[in-house]
Design a protein around this motif. Structure first.
Motif, PDB file in Angstrom:
ATOM      1  N   PHE A  89       0.836  -1.194   0.000  1.00 38.92           N
ATOM      2  CA  PHE A  89       0.000   0.000   0.000  1.00 38.92           C
ATOM      3  C   PHE A  89       0.881   1.259   0.000  1.00 38.92           C
ATOM      4  N   LEU A 144      -6.137  -3.520  -2.149  1.00 40.41           N
ATOM      5  CA  LEU A 144      -5.246  -3.826  -1.028  1.00 40.41           C
ATOM      6  C   LEU A 144      -5.914  -3.512   0.306  1.00 40.41           C
ATOM      7  N   SER A 145      -6.681  -2.424   0.367  1.00 41.87           N
ATOM      8  CA  SER A 145      -7.391  -2.071   1.600  1.00 41.87           C
ATOM      9  C   SER A 145      -8.458  -3.099   1.948  1.00 41.87           C
ATOM     10  N   ILE A 187      -4.993   0.327  -4.687  1.00 40.60           N
ATOM     11  CA  ILE A 187      -5.074   0.744  -3.284  1.00 40.60           C
ATOM     12  C   ILE A 187      -6.390   0.270  -2.665  1.00 40.60           C
TER      13      ILE A 187
END
Length: 95
Positions: free
Chosen positions: A16, A80-81, A77
């Motif tokens: 991230f 990944l979150s 992003i």
């Protein structure tokens, strides 16, 4: 027995940070700033390319006037979150 999950959680956090750093470096370069090209920036570029190249097959850049906006780092992003949140929920349920 949570060590592999926490290690994976932290690795996703590092990915991230690498994607966000790549976005900032790209933005600085587009605004006319000087971005140092060294082993660290090459490594960040390689990480970002590895993460975003599968997404680029399906998501084309968005035209904004004369410029093209690549949305794949932002989507990376987001993914990944979501993955990190799922791992955190899994670790909390395992305790």
């Amino acid at each position: 027995h949570l060590f592999p999950l926490s290690l994976l959680y932290n690795l996703i956090g590092l990915l991230f940070v690498a994607v966000v750093t790549g976005i900032v470096l790209n933005l600085v370069g587009c605004m006319g700033g000087r971005v140092p090209y060294n082993n660290l920036t090459k490594f960040i570029d390689r990480i970002n390319e590895t993460l975003t190249s599968p997404l680029k097959r399906y998501i084309r850049p968005v035209r904004m006037g004369y410029a093209l906006l690549d949305l794949t780092p932002m989507i990376a992003i987001l993914l990944l979150s979501v993955l990190q949140s799922a791992l955190l929920a899994l670790m909390r349920s395992a305790v």
